[in-house]
Motif scaffolding. Structure first.
Motif, short mmCIF file in Angstrom:
data_model
loop_
_atom_site.label_atom_id
_atom_site.label_comp_id
_atom_site.label_asym_id
_atom_site.label_seq_id
_atom_site.Cartn_x
_atom_site.Cartn_y
_atom_site.Cartn_z
N ALA A 9 0.71 -1.15 -0.06
CA ALA A 9 0.12 0.04 -0.08
C ALA A 9 0.85 1.39 0.02
O ALA A 9 0.65 2.23 -1.13
CB ALA A 9 -0.95 0.00 1.21
N SER A 12 2.62 1.70 -3.33
CA SER A 12 1.72 2.24 -4.36
C SER A 12 1.44 3.47 -4.12
O SER A 12 1.67 4.40 -5.25
CB SER A 12 0.45 1.35 -4.41
OG SER A 12 0.72 0.00 -4.44
N PHE A 13 1.30 4.04 -2.88
CA PHE A 13 0.89 5.30 -2.72
C PHE A 13 2.26 6.41 -3.11
O PHE A 13 2.01 7.22 -3.83
CB PHE A 13 0.80 5.73 -1.32
CG PHE A 13 0.20 6.98 -1.11
CD1 PHE A 13 -0.79 7.37 -1.06
CD2 PHE A 13 1.09 7.89 -0.18
CE1 PHE A 13 -1.38 8.82 -1.05
CE2 PHE A 13 0.80 9.22 0.01
CZ PHE A 13 -0.63 9.80 -0.33
N LEU A 28 -6.79 10.52 -4.57
CA LEU A 28 -7.06 9.15 -4.75
C LEU A 28 -7.48 8.49 -3.18
O LEU A 28 -8.58 7.75 -2.98
CB LEU A 28 -6.01 8.39 -5.18
CG LEU A 28 -6.02 8.46 -7.08
CD1 LEU A 28 -4.72 8.01 -7.31
CD2 LEU A 28 -7.22 7.91 -7.63
N GLY A 29 -6.85 8.93 -2.43
CA GLY A 29 -6.92 8.46 -0.96
C GLY A 29 -8.42 9.01 -0.63
O GLY A 29 -9.06 8.12 0.33
N THR A 30 -8.88 10.10 -0.70
CA THR A 30 -10.16 10.72 -0.37
C THR A 30 -10.99 10.08 -1.08
O THR A 30 -12.17 9.31 -0.63
CB THR A 30 -10.16 12.06 -0.66
OG1 THR A 30 -9.27 12.82 0.07
CG2 THR A 30 -11.74 12.58 -0.22
N ALA A 31 -11.00 9.59 -2.39
CA ALA A 31 -12.03 8.79 -3.21
C ALA A 31 -12.23 7.42 -2.55
O ALA A 31 -13.12 6.88 -2.42
CB ALA A 31 -11.63 8.84 -4.58
N ARG A 32 -10.91 6.92 -2.04
CA ARG A 32 -10.97 5.56 -1.50
C ARG A 32 -11.87 5.33 -0.13
O ARG A 32 -12.62 4.54 -0.16
CB ARG A 32 -9.71 4.94 -1.32
CG ARG A 32 -9.71 3.49 -0.92
CD ARG A 32 -8.19 3.27 -0.19
NE ARG A 32 -7.72 4.11 1.05
CZ ARG A 32 -8.25 4.15 2.29
NH1 ARG A 32 -9.13 3.29 2.62
NH2 ARG A 32 -7.89 4.86 3.12
N LYS A 33 -11.60 6.36 0.39
CA LYS A 33 -12.54 6.79 1.74
C LYS A 33 -14.19 6.89 1.54
O LYS A 33 -14.91 6.16 2.07
CB LYS A 33 -11.89 7.72 2.48
CG LYS A 33 -10.55 7.40 3.15
CD LYS A 33 -10.05 8.82 3.89
CE LYS A 33 -8.57 8.22 4.21
NZ LYS A 33 -7.92 9.53 4.69
N MET A 35 -15.49 5.64 -1.27
CA MET A 35 -15.85 4.75 -1.80
C MET A 35 -16.15 3.52 -0.66
O MET A 35 -17.08 2.77 -0.88
CB MET A 35 -14.96 3.89 -2.61
CG MET A 35 -15.39 3.00 -3.56
SD MET A 35 -16.89 3.01 -4.49
CE MET A 35 -16.44 3.81 -5.94
N SER A 36 -15.37 3.46 0.49
CA SER A 36 -15.73 2.63 1.46
C SER A 36 -16.86 3.05 2.27
O SER A 36 -17.67 1.95 2.54
CB SER A 36 -14.41 2.81 2.70
OG SER A 36 -13.30 2.35 1.91
#
Length: 83
Positions: A9, A12-13, A28-33, A35-36
């Motif tokens: 992780a 990749s980041f 991308l980190g915010t979008a991942r959160k 989506m979670s």
């Protein structure tokens, strides 16, 4: 196992930061959160409350105000330097 997943992780980041920049990595980190959160509502049904919408509106509105304030401050500094 946790160490291996963390290594992948973080690597990749950092690759995303190196290739696309810090802003893209944070987005991308915010979008991942986000989506979670959406998947949480889909897989673990909860009673929907308008407080969720209100909370999201307040958070996004606060981010917008902070971003616009920073942008306008930069413009003012640039104009003062030109004068």
């Amino acid at each position: 196992v946790y160490t291996a997943i963390s290594y992948v992780a973080i690597s990749s980041f950092m690759a995303i930061v190196k290739k696309y920049g810090g802003v893209t990595a944070v987005l991308l980190g915010t979008a991942r959160k986000a989506m979670s959160l959406i998947l949480s509502f889909l897989f673990f049904p909860k009673v929907f409350s308008w407080f969720y919408v209100l909370g999201a509106t307040l958070v996004l509105g606060g981010l917008l105000v902070a971003s616009l304030t920073k942008h306008y401050d930069k413009q003012r500094q640039t104009q003062k330097q030109v004068e």
